[in-house]
Design a protein around this motif. Structure first.
Motif, PDB file in Angstrom:
ATOM      1  N   ALA A 146       0.672  -1.223  -0.007  1.00  0.00           N
ATOM      2  CA  ALA A 146      -0.104   0.152  -0.145  1.00  0.00           C
ATOM      3  C   ALA A 146       0.896   1.336  -0.107  1.00  0.00           C
ATOM      4  O   ALA A 146       0.582   2.318  -0.596  1.00  0.00           O
ATOM      5  CB  ALA A 146      -0.956   0.111   1.152  1.00  0.00           C
ATOM      6  N   ASP A 147       1.819   1.316   0.951  1.00  0.00           N
ATOM      7  CA  ASP A 147       2.896   2.377   0.770  1.00  0.00           C
ATOM      8  C   ASP A 147       3.504   2.570  -0.416  1.00  0.00           C
ATOM      9  O   ASP A 147       3.438   3.959  -0.956  1.00  0.00           O
ATOM     10  CB  ASP A 147       4.091   2.076   1.799  1.00  0.00           C
ATOM     11  N   ARG A 148       4.034   1.487  -1.247  1.00  0.00           N
ATOM     12  CA  ARG A 148       4.205   1.682  -2.687  1.00  0.00           C
ATOM     13  C   ARG A 148       3.242   2.154  -3.634  1.00  0.00           C
ATOM     14  O   ARG A 148       3.644   3.147  -4.512  1.00  0.00           O
ATOM     15  CB  ARG A 148       4.960   0.276  -3.008  1.00  0.00           C
ATOM     16  N   GLU A 149       2.018   1.659  -3.462  1.00  0.00           N
ATOM     17  CA  GLU A 149       1.027   2.158  -4.197  1.00  0.00           C
ATOM     18  C   GLU A 149       0.825   3.489  -4.002  1.00  0.00           C
ATOM     19  O   GLU A 149       0.485   4.504  -4.916  1.00  0.00           O
ATOM     20  CB  GLU A 149      -0.238   1.194  -4.153  1.00  0.00           C
ATOM     21  N   ALA A 150       0.852   4.055  -3.070  1.00  0.00           N
ATOM     22  CA  ALA A 150       0.621   5.399  -2.401  1.00  0.00           C
ATOM     23  C   ALA A 150       1.854   6.561  -2.889  1.00  0.00           C
ATOM     24  O   ALA A 150       1.657   7.687  -2.626  1.00  0.00           O
ATOM     25  CB  ALA A 150       0.226   5.619  -1.150  1.00  0.00           C
ATOM     26  N   ASP A 151       3.039   5.703  -3.112  1.00  0.00           N
ATOM     27  CA  ASP A 151       4.145   6.515  -3.439  1.00  0.00           C
ATOM     28  C   ASP A 151       4.592   7.024  -2.259  1.00  0.00           C
ATOM     29  O   ASP A 151       5.021   8.300  -2.411  1.00  0.00           O
ATOM     30  CB  ASP A 151       3.964   7.579  -4.649  1.00  0.00           C
ATOM     31  N   VAL A 152       4.748   6.567  -1.061  1.00  0.00           N
ATOM     32  CA  VAL A 152       5.299   7.233   0.025  1.00  0.00           C
ATOM     33  C   VAL A 152       6.145   6.548   0.770  1.00  0.00           C
ATOM     34  O   VAL A 152       7.140   7.072   1.459  1.00  0.00           O
ATOM     35  CB  VAL A 152       4.239   7.391   1.146  1.00  0.00           C
ATOM     36  N   ALA A 201       9.813   8.054   4.434  1.00  0.00           N
ATOM     37  CA  ALA A 201       9.667   9.741   4.715  1.00  0.00           C
ATOM     38  C   ALA A 201      10.294  10.285   3.536  1.00  0.00           C
ATOM     39  O   ALA A 201      11.197  11.137   3.599  1.00  0.00           O
ATOM     40  CB  ALA A 201      10.582   9.816   5.872  1.00  0.00           C
ATOM     41  N   VAL A 202       9.865  10.022   2.540  1.00  0.00           N
ATOM     42  CA  VAL A 202      10.360  10.545   0.943  1.00  0.00           C
ATOM     43  C   VAL A 202       9.944  11.921   1.004  1.00  0.00           C
ATOM     44  O   VAL A 202       8.735  12.155   0.935  1.00  0.00           O
ATOM     45  CB  VAL A 202       9.874   9.798  -0.264  1.00  0.00           C
ATOM     46  N   ASN A 203      10.769  12.879   0.939  1.00  0.00           N
ATOM     47  CA  ASN A 203      10.415  14.278   0.784  1.00  0.00           C
ATOM     48  C   ASN A 203      10.793  14.953  -0.634  1.00  0.00           C
ATOM     49  O   ASN A 203      12.099  14.967  -0.986  1.00  0.00           O
ATOM     50  CB  ASN A 203      11.279  15.095   1.827  1.00  0.00           C
ATOM     51  N   ARG A 204       9.897  14.768  -1.750  1.00  0.00           N
ATOM     52  CA  ARG A 204      10.605  14.941  -3.137  1.00  0.00           C
ATOM     53  C   ARG A 204      10.860  16.541  -3.219  1.00  0.00           C
ATOM     54  O   ARG A 204      11.685  16.810  -4.234  1.00  0.00           O
ATOM     55  CB  ARG A 204       9.267  14.824  -4.129  1.00  0.00           C
ATOM     56  N   THR A 205      10.238  17.469  -2.317  1.00  0.00           N
ATOM     57  CA  THR A 205      10.818  18.828  -2.415  1.00  0.00           C
ATOM     58  C   THR A 205      12.461  18.807  -2.342  1.00  0.00           C
ATOM     59  O   THR A 205      12.884  19.687  -3.116  1.00  0.00           O
ATOM     60  CB  THR A 205      10.024  19.943  -1.394  1.00  0.00           C
ATOM     61  N   HIS A 206      12.575  18.386  -1.343  1.00  0.00           N
ATOM     62  CA  HIS A 206      13.962  18.416  -0.786  1.00  0.00           C
ATOM     63  C   HIS A 206      14.990  17.036  -1.449  1.00  0.00           C
ATOM     64  O   HIS A 206      16.184  17.235  -1.420  1.00  0.00           O
ATOM     65  CB  HIS A 206      14.328  18.621   0.415  1.00  0.00           C
ATOM     66  N   VAL A 265      14.888  13.885  -0.516  1.00  0.00           N
ATOM     67  CA  VAL A 265      15.459  13.135   0.668  1.00  0.00           C
ATOM     68  C   VAL A 265      14.780  11.906   1.189  1.00  0.00           C
ATOM     69  O   VAL A 265      13.485  12.152   1.059  1.00  0.00           O
ATOM     70  CB  VAL A 265      15.509  14.069   1.866  1.00  0.00           C
ATOM     71  N   GLY A 266      15.350  11.023   1.690  1.00  0.00           N
ATOM     72  CA  GLY A 266      14.488   9.703   2.241  1.00  0.00           C
ATOM     73  C   GLY A 266      15.279   9.310   3.107  1.00  0.00           C
ATOM     74  O   GLY A 266      16.547   9.394   3.463  1.00  0.00           O
ATOM     75  N   TRP A 267      14.515   8.301   3.964  1.00  0.00           N
ATOM     76  CA  TRP A 267      15.078   7.778   5.167  1.00  0.00           C
ATOM     77  C   TRP A 267      15.160   6.132   4.729  1.00  0.00           C
ATOM     78  O   TRP A 267      14.240   5.579   4.366  1.00  0.00           O
ATOM     79  CB  TRP A 267      14.217   7.884   6.360  1.00  0.00           C
ATOM     80  N   VAL A 268      16.333   5.733   4.976  1.00  0.00           N
ATOM     81  CA  VAL A 268      16.672   4.159   4.809  1.00  0.00           C
ATOM     82  C   VAL A 268      16.706   3.393   6.365  1.00  0.00           C
ATOM     83  O   VAL A 268      16.917   3.872   6.949  1.00  0.00           O
ATOM     84  CB  VAL A 268      18.122   3.932   4.117  1.00  0.00           C
ATOM     85  N   SER A 269      16.042   2.466   6.034  1.00  0.00           N
ATOM     86  CA  SER A 269      16.056   1.301   6.986  1.00  0.00           C
ATOM     87  C   SER A 269      16.220  -0.133   6.577  1.00  0.00           C
ATOM     88  O   SER A 269      15.985  -0.473   5.269  1.00  0.00           O
ATOM     89  CB  SER A 269      14.537   1.431   7.970  1.00  0.00           C
ATOM     90  N   TYR A 270      16.530  -1.077   7.367  1.00  0.00           N
ATOM     91  CA  TYR A 270      17.119  -2.411   6.846  1.00  0.00           C
ATOM     92  C   TYR A 270      17.033  -3.445   7.829  1.00  0.00           C
ATOM     93  O   TYR A 270      17.130  -2.968   9.247  1.00  0.00           O
ATOM     94  CB  TYR A 270      18.439  -2.237   6.138  1.00  0.00           C
ATOM     95  N   TRP A 271      16.714  -4.684   7.722  1.00  0.00           N
ATOM     96  CA  TRP A 271      16.901  -5.670   8.964  1.00  0.00           C
ATOM     97  C   TRP A 271      17.143  -6.958   7.615  1.00  0.00           C
ATOM     98  O   TRP A 271      16.881  -7.025   6.845  1.00  0.00           O
ATOM     99  CB  TRP A 271      15.482  -5.910   9.724  1.00  0.00           C
ATOM    100  N   THR A 272      17.784  -7.965   8.713  1.00  0.00           N
ATOM    101  CA  THR A 272      18.053  -9.008   8.077  1.00  0.00           C
ATOM    102  C   THR A 272      17.441 -10.127   9.403  1.00  0.00           C
ATOM    103  O   THR A 272      17.429 -10.131  10.409  1.00  0.00           O
ATOM    104  CB  THR A 272      19.404  -9.248   7.859  1.00  0.00           C
ATOM    105  N   ALA A 273      16.952 -11.354   8.601  1.00  0.00           N
ATOM    106  CA  ALA A 273      16.775 -12.380   9.422  1.00  0.00           C
ATOM    107  C   ALA A 273      17.900 -12.954  10.061  1.00  0.00           C
ATOM    108  O   ALA A 273      18.857 -12.824   9.562  1.00  0.00           O
ATOM    109  CB  ALA A 273      15.878 -13.607   8.678  1.00  0.00           C
TER     110      ALA A 273
END
Length: 183
Positions: free
Chosen positions: A53-59, A83-88, A90-98
Protein backbone atom coordinates in the motif's frame (compact mmCIF):
# COMPACT_ATOMS: atom_id res chain seq x y z
CA UNK A 1 13.26 -7.57 -9.56
CA UNK A 2 16.73 -6.03 -9.26
CA UNK A 3 19.80 -8.29 -9.41
CA UNK A 4 22.25 -7.01 -6.77
CA UNK A 5 24.93 -9.64 -7.25
CA UNK A 6 26.17 -12.33 -4.94
CA UNK A 7 23.15 -14.46 -5.73
CA UNK A 8 20.72 -11.86 -4.32
CA UNK A 9 17.89 -9.76 -5.69
CA UNK A 10 15.69 -6.94 -4.46
CA UNK A 11 12.01 -7.61 -5.06
CA UNK A 12 8.72 -6.41 -3.62
CA UNK A 13 7.41 -8.34 -0.64
CA UNK A 14 4.90 -11.06 -1.51
CA UNK A 15 2.19 -12.81 0.50
CA UNK A 16 4.26 -16.02 0.38
CA UNK A 17 6.90 -14.24 2.52
CA UNK A 18 4.64 -14.04 5.58
CA UNK A 19 6.40 -16.93 7.35
CA UNK A 20 9.79 -15.26 6.87
CA UNK A 21 8.46 -11.95 8.24
CA UNK A 22 6.86 -13.65 11.24
CA UNK A 23 10.06 -15.59 12.05
CA UNK A 24 12.27 -12.51 11.62
CA UNK A 25 10.19 -10.37 13.98
CA UNK A 26 10.09 -13.19 16.54
CA UNK A 27 13.77 -12.56 17.28
CA UNK A 28 14.02 -10.56 20.53
CA UNK A 29 16.08 -7.76 18.98
CA UNK A 30 13.54 -7.34 16.17
CA UNK A 31 10.27 -6.91 18.03
CA UNK A 32 10.93 -3.17 18.49
CA UNK A 33 11.43 -2.75 14.76
CA UNK A 34 7.83 -3.58 13.83
CA UNK A 35 5.27 -0.80 13.53
CA UNK A 36 2.83 -3.05 15.42
CA UNK A 37 3.06 -6.49 17.07
CA UNK A 38 3.59 -9.44 14.74
CA UNK A 39 2.26 -12.53 16.50
CA UNK A 40 0.64 -14.52 13.69
CA UNK A 41 0.80 -15.20 9.98
CA UNK A 42 -2.18 -12.86 9.58
CA UNK A 43 -0.17 -10.08 11.27
CA UNK A 44 2.75 -10.76 8.93
CA UNK A 45 0.43 -10.72 5.91
CA UNK A 46 -0.89 -7.31 7.04
CA UNK A 47 2.74 -6.09 7.39
CA UNK A 48 3.38 -7.13 3.79
CA UNK A 49 0.10 -5.56 2.62
CA UNK A 50 1.12 -2.24 4.25
CA UNK A 51 4.42 -2.30 2.33
CA UNK A 52 2.47 -2.77 -0.92
CA UNK A 53 0.00 0.00 0.00
CA UNK A 54 2.86 2.40 0.78
CA UNK A 55 4.44 1.65 -2.60
CA UNK A 56 1.11 2.16 -4.36
CA UNK A 57 0.64 5.49 -2.52
CA UNK A 58 4.17 6.52 -3.56
CA UNK A 59 5.24 7.23 0.04
CA UNK A 60 7.62 4.36 0.87
CA UNK A 61 9.34 1.55 -0.96
CA UNK A 62 10.25 -1.70 0.78
CA UNK A 63 12.08 -4.55 -0.90
CA UNK A 64 12.74 -8.09 0.20
CA UNK A 65 16.42 -8.95 -0.14
CA UNK A 66 16.06 -12.46 -1.49
CA UNK A 67 18.08 -15.38 -2.76
CA UNK A 68 18.15 -15.15 -6.55
CA UNK A 69 16.24 -18.18 -7.76
CA UNK A 70 14.06 -18.19 -10.85
CA UNK A 71 10.96 -17.84 -8.65
CA UNK A 72 12.27 -14.78 -6.79
CA UNK A 73 13.79 -16.78 -3.99
CA UNK A 74 13.53 -16.88 -0.26
CA UNK A 75 13.48 -13.51 1.51
CA UNK A 76 16.42 -12.93 3.86
CA UNK A 77 15.73 -9.37 4.95
CA UNK A 78 14.29 -5.98 4.15
CA UNK A 79 15.62 -2.69 2.82
CA UNK A 80 13.35 0.33 2.53
CA UNK A 81 13.28 4.01 1.81
CA UNK A 82 10.51 5.99 3.49
CA UNK A 83 9.76 9.54 4.66
CA UNK A 84 10.36 10.53 1.05
CA UNK A 85 10.42 14.30 0.64
CA UNK A 86 10.41 15.04 -3.07
CA UNK A 87 10.73 18.80 -2.55
CA UNK A 88 14.16 18.34 -1.01
CA UNK A 89 15.01 14.99 -2.61
CA UNK A 90 15.49 13.23 0.74
CA UNK A 91 14.52 9.80 2.08
CA UNK A 92 15.06 7.67 5.18
CA UNK A 93 16.63 4.21 4.78
CA UNK A 94 15.95 1.27 7.05
CA UNK A 95 17.01 -2.36 6.91
CA UNK A 96 16.93 -5.64 8.76
CA UNK A 97 17.92 -9.21 8.10
CA UNK A 98 16.64 -12.49 9.44
CA UNK A 99 19.01 -13.97 12.04
CA UNK A 100 20.26 -16.70 9.68
CA UNK A 101 21.29 -14.09 7.07
CA UNK A 102 23.34 -11.83 9.34
CA UNK A 103 27.05 -11.34 8.81
CA UNK A 104 26.87 -12.34 5.12
CA UNK A 105 26.73 -8.89 3.49
CA UNK A 106 23.01 -9.22 2.73
CA UNK A 107 22.01 -5.91 4.35
CA UNK A 108 24.97 -3.89 3.03
CA UNK A 109 24.51 -5.12 -0.55
CA UNK A 110 20.77 -4.51 -0.25
CA UNK A 111 21.25 -0.97 1.09
CA UNK A 112 23.81 -0.08 -1.58
CA UNK A 113 21.44 -1.31 -4.30
CA UNK A 114 18.47 0.46 -2.71
CA UNK A 115 20.44 3.73 -2.62
CA UNK A 116 21.35 3.40 -6.29
CA UNK A 117 17.71 2.66 -7.15
CA UNK A 118 16.40 5.58 -5.04
CA UNK A 119 18.78 8.02 -6.69
CA UNK A 120 17.93 6.84 -10.22
CA UNK A 121 14.27 5.87 -10.00
CA UNK A 122 12.94 8.24 -7.34
CA UNK A 123 15.25 11.12 -8.20
CA UNK A 124 16.35 11.51 -4.58
CA UNK A 125 19.61 13.29 -3.76
CA UNK A 126 20.13 12.50 -0.08
CA UNK A 127 19.43 9.34 1.89
CA UNK A 128 19.70 9.21 5.67
CA UNK A 129 19.71 6.41 8.21
CA UNK A 130 20.38 6.06 11.89
CA UNK A 131 21.24 3.33 14.37
CA UNK A 132 21.74 3.10 18.11
CA UNK A 133 25.38 3.74 18.94
CA UNK A 134 25.47 0.41 20.77
CA UNK A 135 24.78 -1.45 17.49
CA UNK A 136 28.16 -1.81 15.74
CA UNK A 137 26.77 -4.35 13.24
CA UNK A 138 24.27 -1.80 11.92
CA UNK A 139 27.04 0.78 11.69
CA UNK A 140 29.14 -1.65 9.63
CA UNK A 141 26.20 -2.18 7.25
CA UNK A 142 25.75 1.57 6.78
CA UNK A 143 29.44 2.19 6.13
CA UNK A 144 29.76 -0.76 3.73
CA UNK A 145 26.76 0.60 1.79
CA UNK A 146 28.46 3.98 1.37
CA UNK A 147 26.72 5.95 4.10
CA UNK A 148 28.97 8.49 5.83
CA UNK A 149 28.73 9.25 9.55
CA UNK A 150 27.46 12.78 10.13
CA UNK A 151 27.02 12.90 13.89
CA UNK A 152 25.20 11.68 16.95
CA UNK A 153 21.64 12.51 17.89
CA UNK A 154 21.67 12.46 21.66
CA UNK A 155 19.08 10.28 23.43
CA UNK A 156 16.81 10.16 20.38
CA UNK A 157 15.28 6.72 21.00
CA UNK A 158 13.66 5.28 24.13
CA UNK A 159 13.18 1.55 24.71
CA UNK A 160 11.96 0.12 28.00
CA UNK A 161 12.62 3.40 29.80
CA UNK A 162 16.22 3.69 28.55
CA UNK A 163 17.28 6.50 26.18
CA UNK A 164 19.74 5.74 23.37
CA UNK A 165 21.97 7.95 21.28
CA UNK A 166 21.63 7.47 17.54
CA UNK A 167 24.45 7.80 15.03
CA UNK A 168 23.26 9.52 11.86
CA UNK A 169 24.64 8.49 8.45
CA UNK A 170 23.89 9.91 5.02
CA UNK A 171 24.66 9.14 1.42
CA UNK A 172 24.37 11.61 -1.45
CA UNK A 173 23.70 10.86 -5.08
CA UNK A 174 26.95 12.69 -5.83
CA UNK A 175 28.94 10.31 -3.58
CA UNK A 176 29.10 7.67 -6.32
CA UNK A 177 28.53 3.94 -5.92
CA UNK A 178 29.52 1.91 -2.89
CA UNK A 179 29.46 -1.69 -1.80
CA UNK A 180 29.39 -4.66 -4.12
CA UNK A 181 25.91 -3.98 -5.49
CA UNK A 182 25.84 -3.08 -9.17
CA UNK A 183 22.20 -3.03 -10.26
Amino acid sequence: MIDIGGGLVLRPWEARDAGVVLAAFAAPEMERQADEPLNSLADAERWIARRAADREADVAYAFAVAVAYADGGTALGNVAVSAVNRTHGVGWVSYWTAPQARGRGVASRGCAALAHWAFLELGLFRLELGHRVNNPASCAVARAAGFVVEGVQRQKLAYDGVRYDVELHARLASDGRAGSARP
